[in-house]
Motif scaffolding. Structure first.
Motif, PDB file in Angstrom:
ATOM      1  N   LYS A   1       0.816  -1.225   0.000  1.00 43.56           N
ATOM      2  CA  LYS A   1       0.000   0.000   0.000  1.00 43.56           C
ATOM      3  C   LYS A   1       0.842   1.263   0.000  1.00 43.56           C
ATOM      4  O   LYS A   1       0.431   2.297  -0.518  1.00 43.56           O
ATOM      5  N   GLU A   2       2.051   1.174   0.556  1.00 42.65           N
ATOM      6  CA  GLU A   2       2.943   2.327   0.596  1.00 42.65           C
ATOM      7  C   GLU A   2       3.813   2.440  -0.661  1.00 42.65           C
ATOM      8  O   GLU A   2       4.601   3.369  -0.799  1.00 42.65           O
ATOM      9  N   GLY A   3       3.676   1.468  -1.563  1.00 38.73           N
ATOM     10  CA  GLY A   3       4.471   1.498  -2.785  1.00 38.73           C
ATOM     11  C   GLY A   3       5.939   1.181  -2.535  1.00 38.73           C
ATOM     12  O   GLY A   3       6.811   1.639  -3.272  1.00 38.73           O
ATOM     13  N   ARG A   4       6.209   0.404  -1.499  1.00 37.72           N
ATOM     14  CA  ARG A   4       7.580   0.048  -1.162  1.00 37.72           C
ATOM     15  C   ARG A   4       7.927  -1.342  -1.690  1.00 37.72           C
ATOM     16  O   ARG A   4       7.074  -2.059  -2.193  1.00 37.72           O
ATOM     17  N   SER A   5       9.169  -1.711  -1.542  1.00 40.00           N
ATOM     18  CA  SER A   5       9.656  -2.967  -2.101  1.00 40.00           C
ATOM     19  C   SER A   5       9.183  -4.174  -1.295  1.00 40.00           C
ATOM     20  O   SER A   5       9.408  -4.255  -0.093  1.00 40.00           O
ATOM     21  N   LEU A   6       8.549  -5.101  -1.994  1.00 42.33           N
ATOM     22  CA  LEU A   6       8.169  -6.382  -1.417  1.00 42.33           C
ATOM     23  C   LEU A   6       8.674  -7.473  -2.351  1.00 42.33           C
ATOM     24  O   LEU A   6       8.375  -7.466  -3.546  1.00 42.33           O
ATOM     25  N   VAL A   7       9.459  -8.380  -1.803  1.00 47.69           N
ATOM     26  CA  VAL A   7      10.010  -9.486  -2.577  1.00 47.69           C
ATOM     27  C   VAL A   7       9.427 -10.779  -2.024  1.00 47.69           C
ATOM     28  O   VAL A   7       9.497 -11.030  -0.820  1.00 47.69           O
ATOM     29  N   VAL A   8       8.849 -11.578  -2.891  1.00 47.45           N
ATOM     30  CA  VAL A   8       8.225 -12.834  -2.505  1.00 47.45           C
ATOM     31  C   VAL A   8       9.028 -13.977  -3.118  1.00 47.45           C
ATOM     32  O   VAL A   8       9.266 -13.987  -4.324  1.00 47.45           O
ATOM     33  N   VAL A   9       9.447 -14.913  -2.269  1.00 50.07           N
ATOM     34  CA  VAL A   9      10.223 -16.072  -2.735  1.00 50.07           C
ATOM     35  C   VAL A   9       9.361 -17.322  -2.557  1.00 50.07           C
ATOM     36  O   VAL A   9       9.427 -17.995  -1.521  1.00 50.07           O
ATOM     37  N   PRO A  10       8.530 -17.630  -3.554  1.00 48.23           N
ATOM     38  CA  PRO A  10       7.647 -18.790  -3.431  1.00 48.23           C
ATOM     39  C   PRO A  10       8.427 -20.098  -3.508  1.00 48.23           C
ATOM     40  O   PRO A  10       9.375 -20.223  -4.275  1.00 48.23           O
ATOM     41  N   ARG A  11       8.017 -21.032  -2.670  1.00 48.61           N
ATOM     42  CA  ARG A  11       8.684 -22.343  -2.628  1.00 48.61           C
ATOM     43  C   ARG A  11       7.594 -23.391  -2.778  1.00 48.61           C
ATOM     44  O   ARG A  11       7.113 -23.949  -1.790  1.00 48.61           O
ATOM     45  N   GLU A  12       7.204 -23.613  -4.011  1.00 45.54           N
ATOM     46  CA  GLU A  12       6.118 -24.559  -4.293  1.00 45.54           C
ATOM     47  C   GLU A  12       6.294 -25.116  -5.697  1.00 45.54           C
ATOM     48  O   GLU A  12       6.800 -24.424  -6.583  1.00 45.54           O
ATOM     49  N   THR A  13       5.906 -26.360  -5.885  1.00 47.55           N
ATOM     50  CA  THR A  13       5.894 -26.951  -7.219  1.00 47.55           C
ATOM     51  C   THR A  13       5.001 -28.182  -7.218  1.00 47.55           C
ATOM     52  O   THR A  13       4.995 -28.913  -6.235  1.00 47.55           O
ATOM     53  N   PRO A  14       4.223 -28.402  -8.261  1.00 43.95           N
ATOM     54  CA  PRO A  14       3.977 -27.493  -9.373  1.00 43.95           C
ATOM     55  C   PRO A  14       3.077 -26.346  -8.939  1.00 43.95           C
ATOM     56  O   PRO A  14       2.462 -26.406  -7.870  1.00 43.95           O
ATOM     57  N   LEU A  15       3.004 -25.335  -9.768  1.00 44.42           N
ATOM     58  CA  LEU A  15       2.144 -24.190  -9.491  1.00 44.42           C
ATOM     59  C   LEU A  15       0.818 -24.367 -10.218  1.00 44.42           C
ATOM     60  O   LEU A  15       0.791 -24.613 -11.429  1.00 44.42           O
ATOM     61  N   SER A  16      -0.273 -24.250  -9.483  1.00 50.12           N
ATOM     62  CA  SER A  16      -1.592 -24.351 -10.101  1.00 50.12           C
ATOM     63  C   SER A  16      -1.938 -23.021 -10.773  1.00 50.12           C
ATOM     64  O   SER A  16      -1.256 -22.003 -10.570  1.00 50.12           O
ATOM     65  N   LEU A  17      -3.003 -23.015 -11.539  1.00 43.19           N
ATOM     66  CA  LEU A  17      -3.453 -21.784 -12.180  1.00 43.19           C
ATOM     67  C   LEU A  17      -3.805 -20.735 -11.129  1.00 43.19           C
ATOM     68  O   LEU A  17      -3.540 -19.543 -11.313  1.00 43.19           O
ATOM     69  N   ILE A  18      -4.370 -21.179 -10.010  1.00 43.64           N
ATOM     70  CA  ILE A  18      -4.701 -20.242  -8.926  1.00 43.64           C
ATOM     71  C   ILE A  18      -3.425 -19.606  -8.375  1.00 43.64           C
ATOM     72  O   ILE A  18      -3.369 -18.391  -8.164  1.00 43.64           O
ATOM     73  N   HIS A  19      -2.407 -20.422  -8.143  1.00 43.64           N
ATOM     74  CA  HIS A  19      -1.125 -19.884  -7.664  1.00 43.64           C
ATOM     75  C   HIS A  19      -0.575 -18.853  -8.642  1.00 43.64           C
ATOM     76  O   HIS A  19      -0.136 -17.760  -8.244  1.00 43.64           O
ATOM     77  N   LEU A  20      -0.591 -19.185  -9.925  1.00 47.20           N
ATOM     78  CA  LEU A  20      -0.035 -18.293 -10.947  1.00 47.20           C
ATOM     79  C   LEU A  20      -0.816 -16.978 -11.013  1.00 47.20           C
ATOM     80  O   LEU A  20      -0.223 -15.901 -11.153  1.00 47.20           O
ATOM     81  N   ARG A  21      -2.122 -17.063 -10.889  1.00 43.71           N
ATOM     82  CA  ARG A  21      -2.933 -15.837 -10.922  1.00 43.71           C
ATOM     83  C   ARG A  21      -2.665 -14.972  -9.695  1.00 43.71           C
ATOM     84  O   ARG A  21      -2.591 -13.742  -9.801  1.00 43.71           O
ATOM     85  N   ASN A  22      -2.509 -15.613  -8.534  1.00 42.37           N
ATOM     86  CA  ASN A  22      -2.204 -14.839  -7.322  1.00 42.37           C
ATOM     87  C   ASN A  22      -0.826 -14.176  -7.418  1.00 42.37           C
ATOM     88  O   ASN A  22      -0.665 -13.025  -7.016  1.00 42.37           O
ATOM     89  N   LEU A  23       0.145 -14.899  -7.941  1.00 41.93           N
ATOM     90  CA  LEU A  23       1.480 -14.314  -8.121  1.00 41.93           C
ATOM     91  C   LEU A  23       1.436 -13.171  -9.129  1.00 41.93           C
ATOM     92  O   LEU A  23       2.111 -12.150  -8.948  1.00 41.93           O
ATOM     93  N   THR A  24       0.642 -13.332 -10.172  1.00 40.83           N
ATOM     94  CA  THR A  24       0.489 -12.260 -11.160  1.00 40.83           C
ATOM     95  C   THR A  24      -0.129 -11.017 -10.519  1.00 40.83           C
ATOM     96  O   THR A  24       0.309  -9.884 -10.759  1.00 40.83           O
ATOM     97  N   THR A  25      -1.136 -11.227  -9.679  1.00 40.07           N
ATOM     98  CA  THR A  25      -1.769 -10.107  -8.975  1.00 40.07           C
ATOM     99  C   THR A  25      -0.742  -9.355  -8.129  1.00 40.07           C
ATOM    100  O   THR A  25      -0.708  -8.120  -8.129  1.00 40.07           O
ATOM    101  N   LEU A  26       0.102 -10.101  -7.413  1.00 42.56           N
ATOM    102  CA  LEU A  26       1.139  -9.451  -6.596  1.00 42.56           C
ATOM    103  C   LEU A  26       2.129  -8.697  -7.467  1.00 42.56           C
ATOM    104  O   LEU A  26       2.542  -7.581  -7.133  1.00 42.56           O
ATOM    105  N   ALA A  27       2.520  -9.308  -8.590  1.00 42.81           N
ATOM    106  CA  ALA A  27       3.455  -8.634  -9.494  1.00 42.81           C
ATOM    107  C   ALA A  27       2.839  -7.348 -10.049  1.00 42.81           C
ATOM    108  O   ALA A  27       3.506  -6.306 -10.153  1.00 42.81           O
ATOM    109  N   GLU A  28       1.568  -7.402 -10.378  1.00 43.74           N
ATOM    110  CA  GLU A  28       0.881  -6.210 -10.889  1.00 43.74           C
ATOM    111  C   GLU A  28       0.787  -5.125  -9.825  1.00 43.74           C
ATOM    112  O   GLU A  28       0.746  -3.928 -10.143  1.00 43.74           O
ATOM    113  N   ALA A  29       0.784  -5.536  -8.559  1.00 41.66           N
ATOM    114  CA  ALA A  29       0.730  -4.572  -7.452  1.00 41.66           C
ATOM    115  C   ALA A  29       2.125  -4.047  -7.090  1.00 41.66           C
ATOM    116  O   ALA A  29       2.250  -3.214  -6.198  1.00 41.66           O
ATOM    117  N   GLY A  30       3.161  -4.546  -7.780  1.00 46.76           N
ATOM    118  CA  GLY A  30       4.502  -4.018  -7.559  1.00 46.76           C
ATOM    119  C   GLY A  30       5.471  -4.946  -6.855  1.00 46.76           C
ATOM    120  O   GLY A  30       6.648  -4.619  -6.699  1.00 46.76           O
TER     121      GLY A  30
END
Length: 198
Positions: free
Chosen positions: A124-153
């Protein structure tokens, strides 16, 4: 900086990142989720203390760094902690390892504990957030959630090691991921043989 440790497999990622950050003299505010306590017990047969002061000693022992840097641990349920506020200044936050449950909650704007709240603040503050996911395989839900986070910065740095640096140990493989995650915050404290080209 803020280091979040969620309940994904791979506690060694958190340990190695803390080792390098503290050895380099950084101040680290650490929050481990409730689930991370269970994962650590399962992976290493070690019980992480819940008391923040005891937890700081625990983390330093695991990282093998007794006096360098500054470490403040926060209880996972203390949503009134300093890192829960937008007025708290930090270089950024890394969640390592990051579970898909945590990714899903962050993508939905939910924060039920301090780790999630601190991450939500970074977004919300527009600051740096780095996410290191540790999962495999990634489901479509996982990929969409990661995409949402990437779109949020947020920066997404999967726990995938490389081989060009000629790793000789598990720690070398882990350190590659740690270095790439910290690169996203312009922190260069992990000895790493980087790609030099031909």
């Amino acid at each position: 900086m803020i280091l979040g440790v969620s309940g994904a497999s791979g506690m060694i990622y958190a340990v190695r990142s803390l080792k390098h950050l503290l050895s380099a003299g950084y101040t680290v505010d650490l929050v481990a989720s409730r689930a991370s306590h269970q994962v650590w017990l399962k992976e290493d047969g070690v019980q992480m203390p819940t008391n923040p002061e005891q937890q700081a000693d625990f983390w330093r022992e695991q990282a093998g760094v007794q006096s360098a840097g500054k470490l403040r641990c926060h209880a996972w349920g203390n949503v009134g902690a300093s890192i829960a506020s937008g007025s708290f200044r930090a270089l950024g936050m890394v969640i390592m390892p990051c579970s898909m449950s945590t990714v899903g909650k962050l993508a939905a704007g939910l924060s039920s504990d301090l780790l999630e709240r601190a991450a939500d603040v970074q977004i919300k503050e527009g600051r740096s957030l780095v996410v290191v996911p540790r999962e495999t395989p990634l489901s479509l839900i996982h990929l969409r959630n990661l995409t949402t986070l990437a779109e949020a910065g947020a920066r997404i740095v999967p726990a995938i090691p490389a081989w060009y640096h000629r790793p000789q140990s598990v720690e070398d493989l882990v350190d590659f991921v740690v270095a790439r995650a910290l690169d996203q915050l312009a922190i260069d404290c992990v000895p790493l043989r980087r790609w030099e080209g031909k």
